[in-house]
Design a protein around this motif. Structure first.
Motif, PDB file in Angstrom:
ATOM      1  N   ALA A  73      37.316  44.127  40.202  1.00 54.94           N
ATOM      2  CA  ALA A  73      37.550  45.352  39.417  1.00 54.94           C
ATOM      3  C   ALA A  73      36.276  45.822  38.713  1.00 54.94           C
ATOM      4  CB  ALA A  73      38.664  45.119  38.404  1.00 54.94           C
ATOM      5  N   SER A  74      35.402  44.892  38.351  1.00 55.66           N
ATOM      6  CA  SER A  74      34.238  45.321  37.580  1.00 55.66           C
ATOM      7  C   SER A  74      32.967  45.461  38.407  1.00 55.66           C
ATOM      8  CB  SER A  74      33.994  44.376  36.396  1.00 55.66           C
ATOM      9  OG  SER A  74      33.801  43.063  36.862  1.00 55.66           O
ATOM     10  N   GLN A  75      32.875  44.734  39.539  1.00 58.59           N
ATOM     11  CA  GLN A  75      31.621  44.732  40.297  1.00 58.59           C
ATOM     12  C   GLN A  75      31.683  45.509  41.607  1.00 58.59           C
ATOM     13  OE1 GLN A  75      28.658  43.194  39.328  1.00 58.59           O
ATOM     14  NE2 GLN A  75      29.672  42.864  37.365  1.00 58.59           N
ATOM     15  N   THR A  76      32.856  46.018  41.970  1.00 57.08           N
ATOM     16  CA  THR A  76      32.962  46.767  43.218  1.00 57.08           C
ATOM     17  C   THR A  76      33.691  48.082  42.919  1.00 57.08           C
ATOM     18  OG1 THR A  76      35.171  46.091  43.987  1.00 57.08           O
ATOM     19  CG2 THR A  76      33.380  44.530  44.365  1.00 57.08           C
ATOM     20  N   ASN A  77      33.777  48.928  43.933  1.00 54.74           N
ATOM     21  CA  ASN A  77      34.509  50.189  43.742  1.00 54.74           C
ATOM     22  C   ASN A  77      35.954  50.091  44.210  1.00 54.74           C
ATOM     23  OD1 ASN A  77      32.318  51.570  42.666  1.00 54.74           O
ATOM     24  ND2 ASN A  77      31.481  51.927  44.723  1.00 54.74           N
ATOM     25  N   ILE A  78      36.401  48.894  44.499  1.00 50.54           N
ATOM     26  CA  ILE A  78      37.761  48.694  45.021  1.00 50.54           C
ATOM     27  C   ILE A  78      38.799  49.081  43.961  1.00 50.54           C
ATOM     28  CG2 ILE A  78      39.420  46.926  45.821  1.00 50.54           C
ATOM     29  CD1 ILE A  78      37.235  46.929  47.837  1.00 50.54           C
ATOM     30  N   THR A  79      39.800  49.839  44.388  1.00 47.59           N
ATOM     31  CA  THR A  79      40.894  50.173  43.461  1.00 47.59           C
ATOM     32  C   THR A  79      42.260  49.838  44.062  1.00 47.59           C
ATOM     33  OG1 THR A  79      40.916  52.424  44.286  1.00 47.59           O
ATOM     34  CG2 THR A  79      39.668  52.033  42.250  1.00 47.59           C
ATOM     35  N   GLN A  80      42.275  49.169  45.240  1.00 50.67           N
ATOM     36  CA  GLN A  80      43.577  48.800  45.801  1.00 50.67           C
ATOM     37  C   GLN A  80      43.601  47.320  46.170  1.00 50.67           C
ATOM     38  OE1 GLN A  80      44.466  51.564  48.996  1.00 50.67           O
ATOM     39  NE2 GLN A  80      42.455  51.256  49.933  1.00 50.67           N
ATOM     40  N   TYR A  81      44.711  46.697  45.823  1.00 48.10           N
ATOM     41  CA  TYR A  81      44.879  45.255  45.969  1.00 48.10           C
ATOM     42  C   TYR A  81      46.174  44.974  46.717  1.00 48.10           C
ATOM     43  CZ  TYR A  81      41.486  45.066  42.135  1.00 48.10           C
ATOM     44  OH  TYR A  81      40.376  45.227  41.357  1.00 48.10           O
ATOM     45  N   LEU A  82      46.071  44.106  47.717  1.00 43.76           N
ATOM     46  CA  LEU A  82      47.269  43.605  48.397  1.00 43.76           C
ATOM     47  C   LEU A  82      47.351  42.124  48.061  1.00 43.76           C
ATOM     48  CD1 LEU A  82      49.646  44.016  50.323  1.00 43.76           C
ATOM     49  CD2 LEU A  82      48.066  43.767  52.240  1.00 43.76           C
ATOM     50  N   ASP A  83      48.271  41.773  47.171  1.00 41.78           N
ATOM     51  CA  ASP A  83      48.348  40.417  46.634  1.00 41.78           C
ATOM     52  C   ASP A  83      49.489  39.675  47.336  1.00 41.78           C
ATOM     53  OD1 ASP A  83      48.303  38.135  45.115  1.00 41.78           O
ATOM     54  OD2 ASP A  83      48.382  39.142  43.174  1.00 41.78           O
ATOM     55  N   CYS A  84      49.135  38.861  48.314  1.00 41.32           N
ATOM     56  CA  CYS A  84      50.129  38.168  49.141  1.00 41.32           C
ATOM     57  C   CYS A  84      50.583  36.879  48.461  1.00 41.32           C
ATOM     58  CB  CYS A  84      49.543  37.842  50.511  1.00 41.32           C
ATOM     59  SG  CYS A  84      49.052  39.292  51.431  1.00 41.32           S
ATOM     60  N   GLY A  85      51.866  36.777  48.158  1.00 43.61           N
ATOM     61  CA  GLY A  85      52.392  35.611  47.445  1.00 43.61           C
ATOM     62  C   GLY A  85      52.110  35.749  45.965  1.00 43.61           C
ATOM     63  N   SER A  86      52.684  36.785  45.354  1.00 41.57           N
ATOM     64  CA  SER A  86      52.382  37.102  43.946  1.00 41.57           C
ATOM     65  C   SER A  86      52.775  35.978  43.009  1.00 41.57           C
ATOM     66  CB  SER A  86      53.134  38.363  43.530  1.00 41.57           C
ATOM     67  OG  SER A  86      54.521  38.174  43.712  1.00 41.57           O
ATOM     68  N   GLY A  87      53.864  35.272  43.319  1.00 41.37           N
ATOM     69  CA  GLY A  87      54.398  34.287  42.393  1.00 41.37           C
ATOM     70  C   GLY A  87      55.217  34.967  41.312  1.00 41.37           C
ATOM     71  N   LEU A  88      55.803  34.154  40.434  1.00 38.59           N
ATOM     72  CA  LEU A  88      56.573  34.693  39.312  1.00 38.59           C
ATOM     73  C   LEU A  88      55.608  35.294  38.297  1.00 38.59           C
ATOM     74  CD1 LEU A  88      59.048  31.773  39.231  1.00 38.59           C
ATOM     75  CD2 LEU A  88      59.761  34.179  39.142  1.00 38.59           C
ATOM     76  N   PRO A  89      56.048  36.326  37.587  1.00 39.85           N
ATOM     77  CA  PRO A  89      55.159  36.904  36.584  1.00 39.85           C
ATOM     78  C   PRO A  89      54.760  35.844  35.559  1.00 39.85           C
ATOM     79  CG  PRO A  89      57.144  38.218  36.851  1.00 39.85           C
ATOM     80  CD  PRO A  89      57.348  36.980  37.633  1.00 39.85           C
ATOM     81  N   THR A  90      53.503  35.842  35.181  1.00 44.34           N
ATOM     82  CA  THR A  90      53.028  34.897  34.174  1.00 44.34           C
ATOM     83  C   THR A  90      52.131  35.656  33.196  1.00 44.34           C
ATOM     84  OG1 THR A  90      51.802  32.836  33.847  1.00 44.34           O
ATOM     85  CG2 THR A  90      51.354  34.001  35.870  1.00 44.34           C
ATOM     86  N   ALA A  91      51.294  34.928  32.455  1.00 50.76           N
ATOM     87  CA  ALA A  91      50.545  35.572  31.367  1.00 50.76           C
ATOM     88  C   ALA A  91      49.696  36.756  31.823  1.00 50.76           C
ATOM     89  CB  ALA A  91      49.690  34.541  30.657  1.00 50.76           C
ATOM     90  N   GLU A  92      48.889  36.553  32.855  1.00 47.75           N
ATOM     91  CA  GLU A  92      48.014  37.636  33.318  1.00 47.75           C
ATOM     92  C   GLU A  92      48.201  37.812  34.811  1.00 47.75           C
ATOM     93  OE1 GLU A  92      43.967  38.423  31.505  1.00 47.75           O
ATOM     94  OE2 GLU A  92      44.143  36.250  31.360  1.00 47.75           O
ATOM     95  N   ASN A  93      48.809  38.926  35.176  1.00 43.97           N
ATOM     96  CA  ASN A  93      49.040  39.191  36.592  1.00 43.97           C
ATOM     97  C   ASN A  93      47.965  40.131  37.116  1.00 43.97           C
ATOM     98  OD1 ASN A  93      51.702  37.736  36.701  1.00 43.97           O
ATOM     99  ND2 ASN A  93      52.105  39.218  35.076  1.00 43.97           N
ATOM    100  N   THR A  94      47.812  40.127  38.446  1.00 40.44           N
ATOM    101  CA  THR A  94      46.727  40.890  39.076  1.00 40.44           C
ATOM    102  C   THR A  94      46.656  42.326  38.564  1.00 40.44           C
ATOM    103  OG1 THR A  94      46.980  39.492  41.026  1.00 40.44           O
ATOM    104  CG2 THR A  94      45.780  41.562  41.335  1.00 40.44           C
ATOM    105  N   HIS A  95      47.813  43.014  38.491  1.00 36.26           N
ATOM    106  CA  HIS A  95      47.747  44.432  38.111  1.00 36.26           C
ATOM    107  C   HIS A  95      47.286  44.609  36.671  1.00 36.26           C
ATOM    108  CE1 HIS A  95      51.783  43.590  36.457  1.00 36.26           C
ATOM    109  NE2 HIS A  95      51.689  44.719  35.774  1.00 36.26           N
TER     110      HIS A  95
END
Ligand code: SAM
Length: 278
Positions: A73-95
Protein backbone atom coordinates in the motif's frame (compact mmCIF):
# COMPACT_ATOMS: atom_id res chain seq x y z
CA UNK A 1 -37.28 1.29 3.66
CA UNK A 2 -34.72 -1.23 2.57
CA UNK A 3 -35.75 -3.29 -0.40
CA UNK A 4 -35.51 -6.99 0.44
CA UNK A 5 -33.59 -7.69 -2.73
CA UNK A 6 -30.80 -5.48 -1.39
CA UNK A 7 -30.45 -7.36 1.87
CA UNK A 8 -27.33 -9.53 2.08
CA UNK A 9 -28.28 -13.15 1.61
CA UNK A 10 -25.89 -15.87 2.79
CA UNK A 11 -24.89 -17.86 -0.28
CA UNK A 12 -24.29 -21.13 1.54
CA UNK A 13 -26.42 -22.84 4.19
CA UNK A 14 -24.76 -22.48 7.56
CA UNK A 15 -23.81 -25.88 8.81
CA UNK A 16 -21.10 -25.95 11.42
CA UNK A 17 -19.81 -29.34 12.39
CA UNK A 18 -18.41 -28.87 15.89
CA UNK A 19 -17.00 -32.40 15.96
CA UNK A 20 -14.43 -31.46 13.32
CA UNK A 21 -11.78 -28.82 13.70
CA UNK A 22 -11.64 -26.19 10.98
CA UNK A 23 -8.52 -24.45 9.67
CA UNK A 24 -10.00 -20.97 10.16
CA UNK A 25 -11.14 -21.69 13.74
CA UNK A 26 -7.87 -23.42 14.72
CA UNK A 27 -5.97 -20.40 13.37
CA UNK A 28 -8.26 -18.17 15.43
CA UNK A 29 -7.46 -20.28 18.52
CA UNK A 30 -3.72 -19.88 17.83
CA UNK A 31 -4.28 -16.10 17.64
CA UNK A 32 -6.13 -16.13 20.97
CA UNK A 33 -9.44 -15.26 19.28
CA UNK A 34 -12.96 -16.14 20.46
CA UNK A 35 -14.38 -17.78 17.34
CA UNK A 36 -13.31 -21.34 18.05
CA UNK A 37 -14.66 -24.51 19.65
CA UNK A 38 -13.19 -27.09 22.01
CA UNK A 39 -12.21 -29.33 19.11
CA UNK A 40 -10.17 -26.46 17.60
CA UNK A 41 -8.44 -25.74 20.92
CA UNK A 42 -7.64 -29.47 21.12
CA UNK A 43 -5.57 -29.13 17.91
CA UNK A 44 -3.79 -26.13 19.42
CA UNK A 45 -3.01 -28.08 22.62
CA UNK A 46 -1.65 -31.02 20.66
CA UNK A 47 0.74 -28.86 18.67
CA UNK A 48 1.77 -27.05 21.85
CA UNK A 49 2.65 -30.43 23.39
CA UNK A 50 5.58 -30.63 20.95
CA UNK A 51 6.19 -26.86 20.58
CA UNK A 52 5.12 -24.81 23.62
CA UNK A 53 5.38 -21.52 21.69
CA UNK A 54 3.39 -22.82 18.69
CA UNK A 55 1.10 -19.76 18.80
CA UNK A 56 4.00 -17.85 17.25
CA UNK A 57 3.43 -19.73 13.98
CA UNK A 58 0.14 -17.86 13.62
CA UNK A 59 1.26 -14.59 15.22
CA UNK A 60 4.33 -14.30 12.97
CA UNK A 61 2.27 -15.27 9.92
CA UNK A 62 -0.39 -12.65 10.65
CA UNK A 63 2.17 -9.94 11.34
CA UNK A 64 3.86 -10.77 8.04
CA UNK A 65 0.52 -10.37 6.24
CA UNK A 66 0.05 -6.96 7.88
CA UNK A 67 3.59 -5.77 6.99
CA UNK A 68 3.28 -7.13 3.45
CA UNK A 69 0.02 -5.21 2.98
CA UNK A 70 1.59 -2.08 4.42
CA UNK A 71 4.56 -2.44 2.06
CA UNK A 72 2.35 -2.83 -1.00
CA UNK A 73 0.00 0.00 0.00
CA UNK A 74 2.82 2.43 0.70
CA UNK A 75 5.58 1.46 -1.75
CA UNK A 76 3.63 0.56 -4.90
CA UNK A 77 0.71 1.97 -6.85
CA UNK A 78 -1.38 -1.15 -6.28
CA UNK A 79 -4.94 -0.47 -5.12
CA UNK A 80 -6.51 -3.92 -5.59
CA UNK A 81 -6.00 -6.99 -3.44
CA UNK A 82 -7.18 -10.55 -3.90
CA UNK A 83 -6.76 -12.13 -0.47
CA UNK A 84 -7.12 -15.91 -0.80
CA UNK A 85 -8.04 -17.57 2.51
CA UNK A 86 -8.95 -14.44 4.47
CA UNK A 87 -9.52 -16.27 7.74
CA UNK A 88 -11.82 -15.02 10.49
CA UNK A 89 -11.78 -11.29 11.10
CA UNK A 90 -9.12 -10.35 13.63
CA UNK A 91 -7.43 -7.19 14.91
CA UNK A 92 -6.03 -5.91 11.61
CA UNK A 93 -7.45 -7.23 8.38
CA UNK A 94 -6.04 -6.61 4.91
CA UNK A 95 -8.65 -4.00 3.95
CA UNK A 96 -8.14 -2.00 7.13
CA UNK A 97 -4.36 -1.91 6.71
CA UNK A 98 -4.53 -1.10 2.98
CA UNK A 99 -7.37 1.43 3.19
CA UNK A 100 -5.74 3.27 6.08
CA UNK A 101 -2.70 3.96 3.88
CA UNK A 102 -4.61 4.34 0.65
CA UNK A 103 -8.36 4.91 0.96
CA UNK A 104 -8.83 3.89 -2.69
CA UNK A 105 -7.76 0.31 -1.97
CA UNK A 106 -10.20 -2.42 -2.92
CA UNK A 107 -10.05 -5.86 -1.35
CA UNK A 108 -11.73 -9.09 -2.37
CA UNK A 109 -11.53 -11.78 0.29
CA UNK A 110 -12.04 -15.45 -0.52
CA UNK A 111 -12.69 -18.17 2.04
CA UNK A 112 -14.88 -21.29 2.13
CA UNK A 113 -15.09 -21.88 5.88
CA UNK A 114 -18.75 -21.87 7.04
CA UNK A 115 -18.03 -19.65 10.07
CA UNK A 116 -16.08 -17.15 7.96
CA UNK A 117 -18.91 -17.15 5.43
CA UNK A 118 -21.62 -16.77 8.08
CA UNK A 119 -20.36 -13.93 10.18
CA UNK A 120 -16.86 -13.12 9.02
CA UNK A 121 -18.19 -12.03 5.66
CA UNK A 122 -20.44 -9.42 7.32
CA UNK A 123 -17.55 -8.09 9.38
CA UNK A 124 -15.07 -8.11 6.52
CA UNK A 125 -17.41 -6.48 3.99
CA UNK A 126 -17.22 -3.28 6.00
CA UNK A 127 -17.52 -0.84 3.11
CA UNK A 128 -18.25 -0.78 -0.59
CA UNK A 129 -14.59 -1.32 -1.47
CA UNK A 130 -14.39 -4.59 0.39
CA UNK A 131 -16.00 -7.76 -0.92
CA UNK A 132 -16.15 -11.45 -0.17
CA UNK A 133 -16.48 -14.60 -2.23
CA UNK A 134 -17.10 -18.07 -0.81
CA UNK A 135 -14.99 -19.90 -3.40
CA UNK A 136 -12.27 -22.58 -3.37
CA UNK A 137 -8.82 -20.94 -3.37
CA UNK A 138 -7.14 -24.12 -4.64
CA UNK A 139 -9.11 -24.01 -7.88
CA UNK A 140 -7.52 -21.00 -9.56
CA UNK A 141 -9.24 -21.49 -12.93
CA UNK A 142 -12.65 -21.23 -11.26
CA UNK A 143 -11.70 -18.49 -8.83
CA UNK A 144 -10.23 -16.33 -11.60
CA UNK A 145 -13.62 -16.41 -13.32
CA UNK A 146 -15.57 -15.88 -10.10
CA UNK A 147 -18.32 -13.28 -10.40
CA UNK A 148 -17.31 -11.24 -7.33
CA UNK A 149 -13.63 -11.35 -8.28
CA UNK A 150 -14.32 -10.26 -11.87
CA UNK A 151 -16.70 -7.54 -10.77
CA UNK A 152 -14.32 -5.86 -8.35
CA UNK A 153 -10.84 -6.63 -9.65
CA UNK A 154 -9.59 -5.31 -12.95
CA UNK A 155 -7.13 -7.82 -14.38
CA UNK A 156 -5.82 -5.20 -16.79
CA UNK A 157 -4.31 -3.33 -13.86
CA UNK A 158 -1.65 -4.70 -11.48
CA UNK A 159 -2.98 -6.24 -8.30
CA UNK A 160 -1.75 -7.91 -5.15
CA UNK A 161 -2.55 -11.59 -4.77
CA UNK A 162 -2.16 -13.13 -1.32
CA UNK A 163 -1.98 -16.79 -0.44
CA UNK A 164 -0.97 -16.41 3.19
CA UNK A 165 -0.98 -19.44 5.44
CA UNK A 166 -3.09 -21.41 2.99
CA UNK A 167 -1.06 -23.73 0.78
CA UNK A 168 0.30 -25.82 3.67
CA UNK A 169 -3.32 -26.94 4.18
CA UNK A 170 -3.69 -28.07 0.60
CA UNK A 171 -3.58 -31.84 0.31
CA UNK A 172 -4.84 -32.39 -3.22
CA UNK A 173 -3.03 -34.11 -6.08
CA UNK A 174 -2.05 -31.03 -8.03
CA UNK A 175 1.37 -29.57 -7.16
CA UNK A 176 0.86 -26.32 -5.20
CA UNK A 177 3.49 -24.71 -7.47
CA UNK A 178 1.19 -25.38 -10.41
CA UNK A 179 -1.75 -23.77 -8.58
CA UNK A 180 0.34 -20.65 -8.00
CA UNK A 181 1.58 -20.63 -11.60
CA UNK A 182 -2.01 -20.59 -12.83
CA UNK A 183 -2.73 -17.56 -10.66
CA UNK A 184 0.47 -15.79 -11.66
CA UNK A 185 -0.08 -16.38 -15.38
CA UNK A 186 -3.38 -14.50 -15.06
CA UNK A 187 -1.83 -11.43 -13.41
CA UNK A 188 -0.73 -8.37 -15.36
CA UNK A 189 2.89 -7.27 -15.24
CA UNK A 190 3.68 -5.19 -12.13
CA UNK A 191 1.46 -7.33 -9.89
CA UNK A 192 2.68 -8.53 -6.49
CA UNK A 193 2.25 -11.97 -4.95
CA UNK A 194 2.55 -12.70 -1.23
CA UNK A 195 2.82 -16.21 0.14
CA UNK A 196 3.56 -17.55 3.61
CA UNK A 197 3.99 -21.22 4.41
CA UNK A 198 5.00 -23.71 7.12
CA UNK A 199 8.68 -24.41 6.60
CA UNK A 200 11.04 -27.31 7.13
CA UNK A 201 14.46 -25.60 7.41
CA UNK A 202 16.21 -28.95 6.77
CA UNK A 203 18.72 -28.19 9.50
CA UNK A 204 19.76 -30.47 12.31
CA UNK A 205 18.44 -27.90 14.79
CA UNK A 206 14.89 -27.38 13.52
CA UNK A 207 13.94 -30.08 11.02
CA UNK A 208 12.90 -32.47 13.76
CA UNK A 209 10.62 -29.81 15.28
CA UNK A 210 9.00 -29.13 11.89
CA UNK A 211 8.41 -32.85 11.40
CA UNK A 212 6.86 -33.21 14.87
CA UNK A 213 4.55 -30.23 14.40
CA UNK A 214 3.53 -31.56 10.98
CA UNK A 215 2.77 -34.92 12.54
CA UNK A 216 0.57 -33.24 15.18
CA UNK A 217 -1.30 -31.12 12.63
CA UNK A 218 -1.84 -33.85 10.07
CA UNK A 219 -2.99 -36.43 12.62
CA UNK A 220 -5.19 -33.96 14.53
CA UNK A 221 -8.94 -33.41 14.09
CA UNK A 222 -7.95 -30.67 11.59
CA UNK A 223 -5.95 -33.07 9.44
CA UNK A 224 -3.62 -30.75 7.50
CA UNK A 225 -0.42 -28.74 7.80
CA UNK A 226 2.62 -29.68 5.74
CA UNK A 227 6.05 -28.14 6.34
CA UNK A 228 7.68 -27.72 2.93
CA UNK A 229 11.33 -27.16 2.04
CA UNK A 230 12.96 -23.99 0.71
CA UNK A 231 13.02 -25.33 -2.86
CA UNK A 232 9.33 -26.24 -2.66
CA UNK A 233 8.34 -22.86 -1.22
CA UNK A 234 10.48 -20.82 -3.63
CA UNK A 235 8.71 -22.76 -6.37
CA UNK A 236 5.46 -21.06 -5.31
CA UNK A 237 6.66 -17.81 -6.95
CA UNK A 238 7.31 -18.98 -10.55
CA UNK A 239 8.66 -16.25 -12.84
CA UNK A 240 8.58 -13.54 -10.17
CA UNK A 241 11.33 -11.17 -9.05
CA UNK A 242 11.59 -11.51 -5.31
CA UNK A 243 11.46 -8.36 -3.20
CA UNK A 244 14.41 -8.45 -0.85
CA UNK A 245 15.12 -10.30 1.39
CA UNK A 246 13.28 -13.04 -0.56
CA UNK A 247 11.75 -16.00 1.25
CA UNK A 248 12.70 -15.68 4.93
CA UNK A 249 11.25 -16.46 8.35
CA UNK A 250 8.09 -14.34 8.68
CA UNK A 251 9.56 -12.75 11.82
CA UNK A 252 12.57 -11.61 9.77
CA UNK A 253 10.74 -10.09 6.81
CA UNK A 254 11.18 -6.37 7.49
CA UNK A 255 10.36 -6.55 11.19
CA UNK A 256 8.97 -3.48 12.93
CA UNK A 257 12.06 -3.08 15.08
CA UNK A 258 15.26 -4.74 16.24
CA UNK A 259 15.03 -8.37 17.33
CA UNK A 260 16.82 -8.50 20.67
CA UNK A 261 14.92 -11.48 22.07
CA UNK A 262 16.27 -14.80 20.78
CA UNK A 263 13.80 -16.28 18.27
CA UNK A 264 11.87 -19.31 19.48
CA UNK A 265 12.55 -22.50 17.48
CA UNK A 266 9.01 -22.47 15.99
CA UNK A 267 9.74 -19.07 14.44
CA UNK A 268 12.25 -20.80 12.13
CA UNK A 269 9.42 -22.96 10.81
CA UNK A 270 7.22 -20.37 9.08
CA UNK A 271 8.44 -18.33 6.11
CA UNK A 272 7.05 -15.78 3.73
CA UNK A 273 8.00 -13.71 0.72
CA UNK A 274 6.74 -11.18 -1.80
CA UNK A 275 7.38 -11.46 -5.51
CA UNK A 276 6.73 -9.01 -8.34
CA UNK A 277 5.68 -10.04 -11.82
CA UNK A 278 8.10 -8.44 -14.32
N1 SAM B 1 -4.65 -15.59 5.22
C1 SAM B 1 -4.96 -15.41 6.63
C2 SAM B 1 -3.70 -15.06 7.36
O1 SAM B 1 -2.61 -15.31 6.82
O2 SAM B 1 -3.76 -14.55 8.48
C3 SAM B 1 -5.65 -16.63 7.21
C4 SAM B 1 -4.85 -17.91 7.18
S1 SAM B 1 -5.76 -19.32 7.79
C5 SAM B 1 -4.44 -20.30 8.42
C6 SAM B 1 -6.17 -20.19 6.26
C7 SAM B 1 -7.54 -19.84 5.71
O3 SAM B 1 -7.71 -20.47 4.44
C8 SAM B 1 -8.70 -20.32 6.58
O4 SAM B 1 -9.56 -19.26 6.89
C9 SAM B 1 -9.41 -21.36 5.73
O5 SAM B 1 -10.82 -21.38 5.92
C10 SAM B 1 -9.03 -20.94 4.34
N2 SAM B 1 -9.08 -22.05 3.39
C11 SAM B 1 -8.49 -23.27 3.50
N3 SAM B 1 -8.77 -24.03 2.43
C12 SAM B 1 -9.56 -23.28 1.62
C13 SAM B 1 -10.16 -23.52 0.36
N4 SAM B 1 -10.00 -24.68 -0.28
N5 SAM B 1 -10.89 -22.52 -0.19
C14 SAM B 1 -11.07 -21.34 0.45
N6 SAM B 1 -10.51 -21.06 1.66
C15 SAM B 1 -9.76 -22.02 2.23
Amino acid sequence: TVCEAEMPVPKAPVHIDTTKASIARVYDAFLNGKDNYEIDREVFRRVKSVAPEAALLAVDNRNFLIRATRFIASQTNITQYLDCGSGLPTAENTHQVAQRLNPDSKVVYVDNDPVVIAHGRALLEENDQTHFSAADIFEPETLLQDEVVRKHIDFNEPLALFHMGTLHHYDGQRPPQDIMKTYIDALPSGSYVGVSHFYDPQTEEYSELARRMEDMFVHSPMGSGVFRTRTEIEGLFPGLEMIEPGVVECARWWPDGPQIKPMDPVQYCIVGGIGRKP
